[in-house]
Design a protein around this motif. Structure first.
Motif, PDB file in Angstrom:
ATOM      1  N   SER A  59       0.810  -1.199   0.000  1.00  0.00           N
ATOM      2  CA  SER A  59       0.000   0.000   0.000  1.00  0.00           C
ATOM      3  C   SER A  59       0.854   1.265   0.000  1.00  0.00           C
ATOM      4  O   SER A  59       1.943   1.300   0.568  1.00  0.00           O
ATOM      5  CB  SER A  59      -0.904   0.007   1.232  1.00  0.00           C
ATOM      6  N   GLY A  61      -0.322   3.674   1.589  1.00  0.00           N
ATOM      7  CA  GLY A  61      -0.766   4.247   2.848  1.00  0.00           C
ATOM      8  C   GLY A  61      -2.154   4.852   2.746  1.00  0.00           C
ATOM      9  O   GLY A  61      -2.858   4.722   1.743  1.00  0.00           O
ATOM     10  N   SER A  62      -2.539   5.536   3.785  1.00  0.00           N
ATOM     11  CA  SER A  62      -3.871   6.128   3.842  1.00  0.00           C
ATOM     12  C   SER A  62      -3.922   7.373   2.959  1.00  0.00           C
ATOM     13  O   SER A  62      -2.889   7.983   2.653  1.00  0.00           O
ATOM     14  CB  SER A  62      -4.210   6.503   5.282  1.00  0.00           C
ATOM     15  N   ASP A 133       1.064  -6.828   8.071  1.00  0.00           N
ATOM     16  CA  ASP A 133       0.514  -5.581   7.527  1.00  0.00           C
ATOM     17  C   ASP A 133      -1.003  -5.570   7.331  1.00  0.00           C
ATOM     18  O   ASP A 133      -1.505  -5.902   6.263  1.00  0.00           O
ATOM     19  CB  ASP A 133       1.206  -5.289   6.192  1.00  0.00           C
ATOM     20  N   GLY A 135      -2.867  -2.897   7.210  1.00  0.00           N
ATOM     21  CA  GLY A 135      -3.326  -1.701   6.526  1.00  0.00           C
ATOM     22  C   GLY A 135      -3.571  -1.880   5.039  1.00  0.00           C
ATOM     23  O   GLY A 135      -4.226  -1.042   4.416  1.00  0.00           O
ATOM     24  N   SER A 136      -3.062  -2.966   4.453  1.00  0.00           N
ATOM     25  CA  SER A 136      -3.224  -3.172   3.014  1.00  0.00           C
ATOM     26  C   SER A 136      -4.503  -3.915   2.665  1.00  0.00           C
ATOM     27  O   SER A 136      -4.836  -4.052   1.481  1.00  0.00           O
ATOM     28  CB  SER A 136      -2.033  -3.964   2.462  1.00  0.00           C
ATOM     29  N   ARG A 138      -7.608  -3.242   2.710  1.00  0.00           N
ATOM     30  CA  ARG A 138      -8.658  -2.542   1.973  1.00  0.00           C
ATOM     31  C   ARG A 138      -8.439  -2.578   0.467  1.00  0.00           C
ATOM     32  O   ARG A 138      -9.400  -2.439  -0.307  1.00  0.00           O
ATOM     33  CB  ARG A 138      -8.744  -1.098   2.461  1.00  0.00           C
ATOM     34  N   PRO A 144      -9.463  -4.761   7.668  1.00  0.00           N
ATOM     35  CA  PRO A 144      -8.174  -4.767   8.377  1.00  0.00           C
ATOM     36  C   PRO A 144      -8.309  -5.345   9.775  1.00  0.00           C
ATOM     37  O   PRO A 144      -9.381  -5.282  10.392  1.00  0.00           O
ATOM     38  CB  PRO A 144      -7.799  -3.280   8.429  1.00  0.00           C
ATOM     39  N   GLU A 312       3.159   5.784   8.709  1.00  0.00           N
ATOM     40  CA  GLU A 312       1.897   6.131   8.046  1.00  0.00           C
ATOM     41  C   GLU A 312       1.117   7.144   8.876  1.00  0.00           C
ATOM     42  O   GLU A 312      -0.103   7.043   9.055  1.00  0.00           O
ATOM     43  CB  GLU A 312       1.057   4.879   7.773  1.00  0.00           C
ATOM     44  N   GLY A 330      -2.474   4.859  14.102  1.00  0.00           N
ATOM     45  CA  GLY A 330      -3.534   3.889  13.899  1.00  0.00           C
ATOM     46  C   GLY A 330      -3.159   2.514  14.426  1.00  0.00           C
ATOM     47  O   GLY A 330      -1.983   2.200  14.630  1.00  0.00           O
ATOM     48  N   HIS A 332      -3.150  -0.201  12.900  1.00  0.00           N
ATOM     49  CA  HIS A 332      -2.413  -1.000  11.933  1.00  0.00           C
ATOM     50  C   HIS A 332      -0.917  -0.714  11.942  1.00  0.00           C
ATOM     51  O   HIS A 332      -0.134  -1.465  11.362  1.00  0.00           O
ATOM     52  CB  HIS A 332      -2.946  -0.743  10.523  1.00  0.00           C
ATOM     53  N   VAL A 333      -0.493   0.374  12.591  1.00  0.00           N
ATOM     54  CA  VAL A 333       0.918   0.752  12.576  1.00  0.00           C
ATOM     55  C   VAL A 333       1.714  -0.212  13.455  1.00  0.00           C
ATOM     56  O   VAL A 333       1.296  -0.571  14.555  1.00  0.00           O
ATOM     57  CB  VAL A 333       1.106   2.201  13.083  1.00  0.00           C
TER      58      VAL A 333
END
Length: 435
Positions: A59, A61-62, A133, A135-136, A138, A144, A312, A330, A332-333
């Motif tokens: 990803s 990131g956001s 990970d 966060g990926s 999505r 997540p 992130e 977050g 997810h970090v």
């Protein structure tokens, strides 16, 4: 003669714009082409390095941090290192490669089949750097998971992958031209897995391995990450203060987790990540360190940009003179990355945290990694003799200039002292790391 250690390279910025932001970009290497990485892999193999661990982030990131990650090509773009691996195997003969595979978005059957294929194509030199990970998720339509739950899923993922790798039992592969029989289906396990996170049917349609399973590398310094390494990993990618006692303490935690699951110290290797700055003299090292003691705001801004990408989380707009609330990160970090950012002092102002990251230290004083080749070699020997260190992963991009700046003077010194092997053994990566 010093105790020999295992040395590898951590391709820390992944398969992205190598050299961006540095003068050596003017060498005109094309980062999208394989030749740049093939040249570097050949030279690491010649130097006696046993493994290249290839970082990746699926990803960018956001949406809130997207520009932070791409404006300096720090967190992206990145191409898939799994697809780069065959080009590097074709250019080398003995060094191992472990590109990153994301257990959160890669189906275990697909991962098991890809790994088996590359292990055979490379004569058992393939491994996976397994990341959790969350966060990926999505990007592939999945929800997540939190930090520890993502490790729980990775445990199940790894169990399924290993069962697939071993779904061909002993004697299943016959390959007898005289009888015309290739395989015995009665010895192949057509299992059905119905777990909390995965639904998978075996068997795998790939033949068994000759020299053991593909190597499993894992990062992660949290308690859950260390437990995962002790249970599942062959190599733990370790981040810790590199003093002899710290090495002993860190390894003890990983080995304790391994012992709980019936494994011993000979079943895994803990490799600590280092990024030395090798200079020509002790006086030059002192000058470099002194110059870093009072970083300008422009330097702090660059440090903040790098950590914003890794975490992130946009740190660039925060008040430099106030502490950073943990609530900005977050779920997810990576917990290990957050701990590394704070360095044990949550109440320190952001300016102080960034200043610590910008400052350098002398390897001769064990305060940092700036020094001569002999001074750094002294440090490596100390880790091996006093800290029972398995080895080191040198960190940097996979660019010839980076390799030569760091290793030109260091490799001969380490080799003369007996720390670094003269050449790699045949028989795959396990033969070098565990033989």
């Amino acid at each position: 003669m010093a105790r020999r250690q295992h040395l590898g390279w951590f391709f820390s910025r992944g398969f992205g714009p190598q050299g961006w932001g540095h003068p050596y970009r003017e060498w005109n290497h094309d980062w999208t082409r394989p030749e740049l990485y093939q040249q570097s892999a050949r030279e690491l193999e010649q130097a006696g390095f046993e493994l290249i661990v290839m970082e990746d982030a699926v990803s960018l990131g956001s949406p809130d941090t997207l520009d932070l990650r791409v404006r300096g090509a720090y967190g992206g773009p990145k191409h898939d290192p799994l697809l780069l691996a065959p080009y590097l195997f074709a250019a080398t003969s003995r060094i191992g490669l472990a590109p990153t595979v994301n257990a959160g978005i890669t189906p275990p059957y697909l991962a098991a089949r890809q790994a088996a294929t590359l292990a055979h194509l490379s004569s058992d030199r393939f491994g996976i750097n397994l990341v959790t990970d969350g966060g990926s998720a999505r990007h592939v339509g999945l929800e997540p998971l939190g930090h520890d739950a993502a490790y729980d899923r990775a445990d199940e993922w790894m169990a399924v992958v290993r069962r697939l790798w071993h779904s061909w039992g002993e004697g299943a592969l016959v390959a007898d031209p005289a009888t015309g029989r290739y395989a015995d289906g009665t010895k192949i396990d057509a299992f059905r897995h119905r777990g909390e996170h995965f639904t998978v049917d075996g068997p795998l349609n790939a033949i068994p391995f000759e020299h053991g399973d593909p190597l499993v590398v894992s990062p992660g310094g949290s308690a859950r990450g260390l437990a995962f390494a002790g249970t599942q990993s062959d190599v733990q990618l370790a981040l810790a203060p590199l003093q002899a006692q710290a090495v002993l303490d860190y390894r003890a935690k990983v080995l304790a987790a391994a012992t709980e699951h019936g494994r011993g110290p000979d079943d895994l290797r803990v490799l600590f990540v280092v990024k030395p700055e090798i200079v020509s003299s002790h006086d030059e090292a002192s000058r470099v360190v002194e110059a870093s003691r009072h970083p300008a705001d422009e330097v702090l801004a660059q440090v903040a940009l790098g950590w914003s990408s890794d975490l992130e989380t946009d740190l660039t707009g925060l008040d430099l003179d106030r502490p950073v609330d943990r609530g900005v990160f977050g779920e997810h970090v990576s917990h290990g990355s957050i701990a590394g950012f704070y360095g044990g002092t949550d109440d320190a102002p952001l300016r102080e945290l960034l200043t610590r990251k910008a400052r350098k230290g002398l390897v001769a004083d064990r305060a940092g990694f700036v020094g001569t080749a002999d001074e750094f070699a002294d440090f490596v020997e100390e880790l091996g003799d006093d800290g029972d260190n398995d080895g080191l992963l040198f960190s940097g991009d996979l660019h010839p200039v980076t390799l030569h700046r760091m290793l030109d003077d260091l490799v001969p010194v380490l080799r003369r002292r007996g720390v670094l092997r003269d050449e790699l053994a045949p028989g795959g990566t396990r033969a070098n790391l565990f033989g």
